[in-house]
Scaffold this active site. Structure first.
Site, mmCIF file in Angstrom:
data_model
loop_
_atom_site.group_PDB
_atom_site.id
_atom_site.type_symbol
_atom_site.label_atom_id
_atom_site.label_comp_id
_atom_site.label_asym_id
_atom_site.label_seq_id
_atom_site.Cartn_x
_atom_site.Cartn_y
_atom_site.Cartn_z
ATOM 1 N N ARG A 134 0.834 -1.209 0.000
ATOM 2 C CA ARG A 134 0.000 0.000 0.000
ATOM 3 C C ARG A 134 0.862 1.250 0.000
ATOM 4 O O ARG A 134 0.962 1.957 -0.994
ATOM 5 C CB ARG A 134 -0.944 -0.035 1.210
ATOM 6 N N ASP A 135 1.549 1.510 1.094
ATOM 7 C CA ASP A 135 2.364 2.720 1.207
ATOM 8 C C ASP A 135 3.503 2.709 0.200
ATOM 9 O O ASP A 135 3.912 3.753 -0.303
ATOM 10 C CB ASP A 135 2.908 2.810 2.639
ATOM 11 N N HIS A 151 10.751 6.618 8.266
ATOM 12 C CA HIS A 151 11.348 6.725 6.938
ATOM 13 C C HIS A 151 12.854 6.927 7.100
ATOM 14 O O HIS A 151 13.318 7.432 8.116
ATOM 15 C CB HIS A 151 10.721 7.879 6.157
ATOM 16 N N CYS A 209 5.918 9.291 0.297
ATOM 17 C CA CYS A 209 4.599 9.883 0.537
ATOM 18 C C CYS A 209 4.305 10.826 -0.621
ATOM 19 O O CYS A 209 5.046 11.788 -0.840
ATOM 20 C CB CYS A 209 4.573 10.653 1.854
ATOM 21 N N ASN A 229 10.506 4.098 2.933
ATOM 22 C CA ASN A 229 10.256 3.521 4.242
ATOM 23 C C ASN A 229 11.438 2.678 4.705
ATOM 24 O O ASN A 229 12.287 2.266 3.903
ATOM 25 C CB ASN A 229 9.023 2.610 4.171
#
Length: 314
Positions: free
Chosen positions: A28-29, A223, A254, A263
């Protein structure tokens, strides 16, 4: 790979949790920050491979409007393709009541809302003030709990903001407490632009404890912009945190904060935890193979140092 080396050595340190639950966010991220849209079938296979590697919490997708995150516009098509994965939690992001309704229709059992500790990021990400965002989340969390769902509250910009600079600890605590008071089961503290340092991590966790937010309900999401993600994770572990967000292969950033880089790589985290004697249930070799496979699909090498080291042929 690791099975033939006996490394890293298992050398425990005192005062750390015996087991850490990794909240895998790569699907997802990680993928939401890709410039190209990854095919649904590739996403589904990625999640299946992550589950086969032993990850028990894999954030699957986001039910956000396709206009804002087109990379995840296939949430309705993807989630049913994961129905054969047993024993794994597959949370999804729901930004508002409409997102929750879409997730509910598919039988999702775990959801997350995504808030901000700062006004600037709340405006950039949600087009609302912090308090307006909390008011939007209130019925979402309530409805999710009525459906028996587990609710995670993400809180971004906990350690610094690209527009506002330093973020006072008290300001973060206020919003964090408000999120938990809405009824969230879990709180993820986000270092969205990667500026946290270990002392800052300890200070925030201490302040949250004094405000009544249980450490057991806290996860950390670092991060690696300045190479501090593992050091910050270690500081959080020393404070009793046992849930850590990470992204396979170090994918992600992001899309609403351009200074946010990747990340913390799940492989780098697992390597450190293995050396500390902390259990994760993750098969590092299978995880590395999965991230290498996804890197091939994306057409570039993985930024994870552990992936690079364990796949080095020279």
């Amino acid at each position: 790979m690791t099975g033939t080396t006996g490394l890293p050595m298992d050398v425990p340190a005192p005062g750390l949790p015996a087991r850490v639950r990794i909240h895998e966010v790569g699907a997802r991220d990680g993928l939401q920050n890709e410039s190209a849209v990854v095919p649904t079938e590739v996403k589904a296979e990625f999640i299946h491979r992550l589950a086969a590697a032993g990850l028990t919490t894999i954030e699957a997708t986001s039910f956000v409007h396709p206009k804002w995150v087109p990379q995840l516009a296939d949430a309705e098509q993807l989630f049913p393709q994961l129905s054969d994965i047993a024993g794994v939690d597959l949370p999804v992001l729901v930004p508002n009541a409409r997102g929750l309704a879409r997730a509910t229709e598919l039988g999702v059992g775990r959801v997350a809302v995504f808030g901000s500790a700062t006004e600037s990021f709340a405006k950039a990400n949600l087009n609302r003030t912090v308090d307006e965002s909390l008011a939007m989340f209130d019925p979402v969390v309530a409805q999710a709990r009525e459906h028996g769902m587990h609710v995670r509250g993400y809180l971004s910009m906990c350690f610094g903001d690209p527009w506002e600079g330093p973020v006072p600890v008290g300001q973060v605590v206020r919003v964090a407490k408000a999120l938990m008071d809405l009824g969230c089961d879990e709180l993820s503290l986000g270092d969205t632009i990667g500026v946290a340092t270990p002392g800052h991590v300890g200070a925030l966790l201490g302040a949250l404890g004094e405000a009544g937010v249980a450490t057991e309900a806290i996860g950390v999401h670092f991060h690696d912009t300045y190479g501090q993600a593992l050091a910050n994770t270690y500081a959080a572990l020393r404070c009793g945190v046992s849930t850590v967000d990470a992204s396979a292969g170090g994918l992600g950033g992001c899309p609403f904060a351009k200074s946010a880089t990747g990340n913390l790589a799940t492989e780098d985290l697992v390597w450190m935890l293995r050396g500390l004697g902390i259990q994760t249930g993750v098969d590092l070799d299978r995880l590395v193979a999965t991230s290498s496979w996804m890197a091939d699909r994306l057409g570039r090498p993985s930024p994870s140092r552990t992936v690079r080291a364990l796949t080095h042929k020279g």
